[in-house]
Design an enzyme around this catalytic site. Structure first.
Site, PDB file in Angstrom:
ATOM      1  N   PRO A   5      41.575  38.736  49.152  1.00 12.52           N
ATOM      2  CA  PRO A   5      42.602  37.904  47.749  1.00 12.52           C
ATOM      3  C   PRO A   5      43.661  37.994  47.535  1.00 12.52           C
ATOM      4  CG  PRO A   5      40.499  38.397  46.803  1.00 12.52           C
ATOM      5  CD  PRO A   5      40.164  38.309  48.709  1.00 12.52           C
ATOM      6  N   ASN A   6      44.689  37.832  47.251  1.00  9.58           N
ATOM      7  CA  ASN A   6      45.480  37.843  47.283  1.00  9.58           C
ATOM      8  C   ASN A   6      46.940  38.641  47.762  1.00  9.58           C
ATOM      9  OD1 ASN A   6      45.434  36.626  44.602  1.00  9.58           O
ATOM     10  ND2 ASN A   6      43.304  38.079  43.898  1.00  9.58           N
ATOM     11  N   ARG A  31      54.148  40.609  44.228  1.00  9.31           N
ATOM     12  CA  ARG A  31      52.289  40.546  43.859  1.00  9.31           C
ATOM     13  C   ARG A  31      52.019  42.086  43.471  1.00  9.31           C
ATOM     14  NH1 ARG A  31      46.188  42.089  45.943  1.00  9.31           N
ATOM     15  NH2 ARG A  31      45.248  42.529  43.803  1.00  9.31           N
ATOM     16  N   TYR A  36      51.874  47.907  45.123  1.00  4.76           N
ATOM     17  CA  TYR A  36      51.524  47.479  46.602  1.00  4.76           C
ATOM     18  C   TYR A  36      52.673  47.769  46.954  1.00  4.76           C
ATOM     19  CZ  TYR A  36      47.408  46.091  44.248  1.00  4.76           C
ATOM     20  OH  TYR A  36      45.669  45.729  44.374  1.00  4.76           O
ATOM     21  N   ASN A  80      40.890  44.662  54.650  1.00  2.56           N
ATOM     22  CA  ASN A  80      40.897  45.436  53.097  1.00  2.56           C
ATOM     23  C   ASN A  80      40.156  43.628  52.600  1.00  2.56           C
ATOM     24  OD1 ASN A  80      42.110  45.838  50.714  1.00  2.56           O
ATOM     25  ND2 ASN A  80      44.204  45.761  51.297  1.00  2.56           N
ATOM     26  N   ALA A 101      40.038  42.542  46.113  1.00  3.98           N
ATOM     27  CA  ALA A 101      38.779  42.663  44.797  1.00  3.98           C
ATOM     28  C   ALA A 101      37.351  42.349  45.121  1.00  3.98           C
ATOM     29  CB  ALA A 101      39.684  41.809  43.644  1.00  3.98           C
ATOM     30  N   HIS A 136      34.837  45.616  45.130  1.00  5.22           N
ATOM     31  CA  HIS A 136      34.033  45.504  43.963  1.00  5.22           C
ATOM     32  C   HIS A 136      32.914  44.907  43.554  1.00  5.22           C
ATOM     33  CE1 HIS A 136      37.612  48.212  44.057  1.00  5.22           C
ATOM     34  NE2 HIS A 136      38.777  47.366  43.989  1.00  5.22           N
ATOM     35  N   ASP A 194      26.945  42.567  53.504  1.00  4.98           N
ATOM     36  CA  ASP A 194      25.538  41.517  54.019  1.00  4.98           C
ATOM     37  C   ASP A 194      25.950  40.849  55.377  1.00  4.98           C
ATOM     38  OD1 ASP A 194      23.684  42.797  52.089  1.00  4.98           O
ATOM     39  OD2 ASP A 194      23.147  40.688  51.627  1.00  4.98           O
ATOM     40  N   GLU A 220      37.412  49.726  56.722  1.00  7.25           N
ATOM     41  CA  GLU A 220      37.641  49.685  55.303  1.00  7.25           C
ATOM     42  C   GLU A 220      39.048  50.601  54.514  1.00  7.25           C
ATOM     43  OE1 GLU A 220      35.304  50.548  52.048  1.00  7.25           O
ATOM     44  OE2 GLU A 220      36.599  49.510  50.648  1.00  7.25           O
ATOM     45  N   HIS A 238      42.563  50.083  51.935  1.00 11.11           N
ATOM     46  CA  HIS A 238      43.054  49.688  50.582  1.00 11.11           C
ATOM     47  C   HIS A 238      44.559  50.071  50.749  1.00 11.11           C
ATOM     48  CE1 HIS A 238      39.460  48.134  49.425  1.00 11.11           C
ATOM     49  NE2 HIS A 238      38.749  49.895  49.693  1.00 11.11           N
ATOM     50  N   SER A 259      46.750  50.689  48.162  1.00  5.39           N
ATOM     51  CA  SER A 259      46.199  51.716  46.513  1.00  5.39           C
ATOM     52  C   SER A 259      45.474  52.651  46.489  1.00  5.39           C
ATOM     53  CB  SER A 259      46.420  50.907  45.717  1.00  5.39           C
ATOM     54  OG  SER A 259      45.182  49.890  45.684  1.00  5.39           O
ATOM     55  N   ARG A 301      42.538  54.939  40.213  1.00  3.14           N
ATOM     56  CA  ARG A 301      43.174  53.510  39.067  1.00  3.14           C
ATOM     57  C   ARG A 301      41.387  53.593  37.769  1.00  3.14           C
ATOM     58  NH1 ARG A 301      44.713  48.313  42.880  1.00  3.14           N
ATOM     59  NH2 ARG A 301      45.819  47.784  40.849  1.00  3.14           N
ATOM     60  N   ARG A 339      37.220  49.566  40.311  1.00  3.13           N
ATOM     61  CA  ARG A 339      37.726  50.078  41.716  1.00  3.13           C
ATOM     62  C   ARG A 339      37.182  51.811  42.205  1.00  3.13           C
ATOM     63  NH1 ARG A 339      42.444  45.759  41.664  1.00  3.13           N
ATOM     64  NH2 ARG A 339      42.497  45.817  39.506  1.00  3.13           N
TER      65      ARG A 339
END
Ligand code: DQA
Length: 143
Positions: A9-10, A17, A22, A73, A76, A79, A86, A97, A99, A101, A106, A110
């Site tokens: 998301p986002n 953003r 970012y 990635n 949100a 977390h 699963d 994985e 990210h 940032s 942070r 996070r």
């Protein structure tokens, strides 16, 4: 080697953003970079972005038998999402994985990642370049 790149998301709002966190580059620019890196590494990629947890779960399930690796990635959902963790465990596809940032420097919330409990490697804090590192890591893992 077929890799599924999943963005949560986002991330479609990149560029607009929180640019101080970012960066100013857009999601379209990230996708173009990913295609260029994948071509150079002789990897086939599909890029998927969703703002919906269930759609990400569906996409991971559909990856079974169709992709060799996943670069994710979860944004949100990193977390919060036991469901994404699963799903990754269910399909058992090697996963890295990423990210943009540095999530560890942070807010406290996070620092915990459910996806890290499955991912072979987590890359954070290298901006868009982290995705290139993620593809390289998958190439090594799958070799
Ligand atoms: C992020 C970090 C997450 O904490 C955040 O919710 C995101 C993006 C990153 O790429 O740095 O949406 O995954």
């Amino acid at each position: 080697m077929k890799i599924l790149v999943i963005n949560g998301p986002n991330l479609n709002m990149l560029g607009l953003r929180e640019p101080s966190i970012y960066g100013k580059n857009t999601y379209a620019e990230l996708c173009a970079l990913l295609h260029g890196w994948a071509d150079a590494m002789d990897m086939e990629i599909e890029i998927f972005q969703s703002n919906h947890e269930g759609m990400i779960v569906d996409k991971i399930q559909a990856a079974y038998d169709n992709f060799d690796g996943i670069l994710i990635n979860p944004a949100a959902y990193t977390h919060t999402s036991v469901a994404i963790l699963d799903a990754l465990k269910a399909v058992s596809i090697p996963t890295v994985e990423v990210h943009i940032s540095d999530v560890n420097s942070r807010e406290e919330f996070r620092r915990h990642s459910f996806v890290s409990l499955y991912a072979a490697k987590t890359i954070a804090g290298y901006g868009f370049d982290g995705y290139r590192m993620g593809l390289e890591a998958l190439k090594e893992i799958l070799a």
